[in-house]
Design a protein around this motif. Structure first.
Motif, PDB file in Angstrom:
ATOM      1  N   GLU A 144      -8.555  41.027   5.018  1.00  0.00           N
ATOM      2  CA  GLU A 144      -8.281  42.126   5.941  1.00  0.00           C
ATOM      3  C   GLU A 144      -9.489  42.399   6.829  1.00  0.00           C
ATOM      4  N   ALA A 145     -10.676  42.317   6.272  1.00  0.00           N
ATOM      5  CA  ALA A 145     -11.889  42.535   7.063  1.00  0.00           C
ATOM      6  C   ALA A 145     -12.070  41.430   8.091  1.00  0.00           C
ATOM      7  N   LYS A 146     -11.773  40.184   7.704  1.00  0.00           N
ATOM      8  CA  LYS A 146     -11.889  39.067   8.650  1.00  0.00           C
ATOM      9  C   LYS A 146     -10.919  39.237   9.809  1.00  0.00           C
ATOM     10  N   GLU A 147      -9.715  39.732   9.512  1.00  0.00           N
ATOM     11  CA  GLU A 147      -8.735  39.947  10.582  1.00  0.00           C
ATOM     12  C   GLU A 147      -9.244  40.983  11.575  1.00  0.00           C
ATOM     13  N   ILE A 148      -9.853  42.030  11.078  1.00  0.00           N
ATOM     14  CA  ILE A 148     -10.389  43.068  11.964  1.00  0.00           C
ATOM     15  C   ILE A 148     -11.530  42.498  12.799  1.00  0.00           C
ATOM     16  N   PHE A 149     -12.384  41.663  12.194  1.00  0.00           N
ATOM     17  CA  PHE A 149     -13.494  41.068  12.943  1.00  0.00           C
ATOM     18  C   PHE A 149     -12.989  40.130  14.030  1.00  0.00           C
ATOM     19  N   ASN A 150     -11.890  39.431  13.772  1.00  0.00           N
ATOM     20  CA  ASN A 150     -11.371  38.448  14.716  1.00  0.00           C
ATOM     21  C   ASN A 150     -10.512  39.068  15.816  1.00  0.00           C
ATOM     22  N   GLU A 188     -13.461  50.670  13.747  1.00  0.00           N
ATOM     23  CA  GLU A 188     -12.758  49.813  12.787  1.00  0.00           C
ATOM     24  C   GLU A 188     -13.657  48.685  12.301  1.00  0.00           C
ATOM     25  N   ILE A 189     -14.420  48.114  13.203  1.00  0.00           N
ATOM     26  CA  ILE A 189     -15.321  47.014  12.841  1.00  0.00           C
ATOM     27  C   ILE A 189     -16.426  47.530  11.919  1.00  0.00           C
ATOM     28  N   SER A 190     -16.998  48.684  12.229  1.00  0.00           N
ATOM     29  CA  SER A 190     -18.063  49.214  11.369  1.00  0.00           C
ATOM     30  C   SER A 190     -17.509  49.597   9.989  1.00  0.00           C
ATOM     31  N   GLU A 191     -16.281  50.122   9.951  1.00  0.00           N
ATOM     32  CA  GLU A 191     -15.651  50.450   8.665  1.00  0.00           C
ATOM     33  C   GLU A 191     -15.402  49.179   7.853  1.00  0.00           C
ATOM     34  N   ALA A 192     -14.968  48.119   8.526  1.00  0.00           N
ATOM     35  CA  ALA A 192     -14.746  46.849   7.844  1.00  0.00           C
ATOM     36  C   ALA A 192     -16.062  46.277   7.317  1.00  0.00           C
ATOM     37  N   GLN A 193     -17.123  46.393   8.086  1.00  0.00           N
ATOM     38  CA  GLN A 193     -18.429  45.927   7.639  1.00  0.00           C
ATOM     39  C   GLN A 193     -18.894  46.693   6.405  1.00  0.00           C
ATOM     40  N   LYS A 194     -18.689  48.016   6.403  1.00  0.00           N
ATOM     41  CA  LYS A 194     -19.071  48.827   5.242  1.00  0.00           C
ATOM     42  C   LYS A 194     -18.276  48.405   4.003  1.00  0.00           C
ATOM     43  N   ASN A 195     -16.978  48.146   4.193  1.00  0.00           N
ATOM     44  CA  ASN A 195     -16.145  47.726   3.057  1.00  0.00           C
ATOM     45  C   ASN A 195     -16.591  46.377   2.504  1.00  0.00           C
TER      46      ASN A 195
END
Length: 179
Positions: free
Chosen positions: A86-92, A100-107
């Motif tokens: 899910e984090a990779k999808e947000i990054f891509n 959203e990207i910073s939240e994904a990085q924190k996760n």
């Protein structure tokens, strides 16, 4: 007269000592109790004397425990892989917002830190003599699962020490479970 007094006192002391030895002997060798010998060897794990059925039952329990630990590790790995995907999808995504990207990085950082801590705690607990171990870290605390046959008061203290030395958590938030 002094000479006779010494003999009377010595005789009384010998008689008292003899009575004490006799009473002690009567109380320590009561019928039905076994006398333990200092230095006598005793078997801790008597699997050599176990019947074939008992050995199969013990092997089945350990096989059951092994499959439990393997299944739980697989579940944990699939959950962690899902979060990473899910984090990779947000990054891509090109349309992803900065929040959203910073939240994904924190996760992802939190998950990687959790991986590392779980692995180190599991390794330490196995190094302390446990055959298998599973560590899960959540917001509520840390749960440690070990084989039920290896769980006792001393082992709980060893596990608590291993967890506290690698993760900032209070003893109240550590749960040790036998499987």
């Amino acid at each position: 007269m002094k000479f006779q007094k010494k003999y009377v006192i010595a005789a009384a002391l010998i008689l008292a000592l003899g009575a004490a030895v006799y009473v002690n002997w009567q109380f320590t060798s009561s019928p039905g109790t076994s006398v333990k010998e200092l230095g006598a060897a005793s078997y801790v794990n008597a699997t050599a004397a176990a019947t074939k059925d008992e050995a199969k039952q013990t092997a089945a329990v350990s096989q059951e425990q092994q499959s439990f630990f393997a299944a739980e590790r697989t579940k944990r790995q699939s959950t962690q892989d899902k979060v990473l995907d899910e984090a990779k999808e947000i990054f891509n995504l090109d349309s992803a917002e900065e929040s959203e990207i910073s939240e994904a990085q924190k996760n992802v950082e939190k998950l990687l830190k959790s991986f590392t801590i779980q692995d180190s705690i599991e390794s330490i607990i196995k190094a302390k003599g446990f055959s298998d171990c599973l560590c899960t870290i959540s917001d509520e605390g840390v749960s440690i699962i070990v084989p039920d046959s290896e769980l006792n008061d001393t082992s709980v203290l060893v596990i608590d020490d291993a967890v506290v030395s690698h993760y900032d958590v209070s003893y109240d938030n550590i749960s040790v479970i036998g499987a």
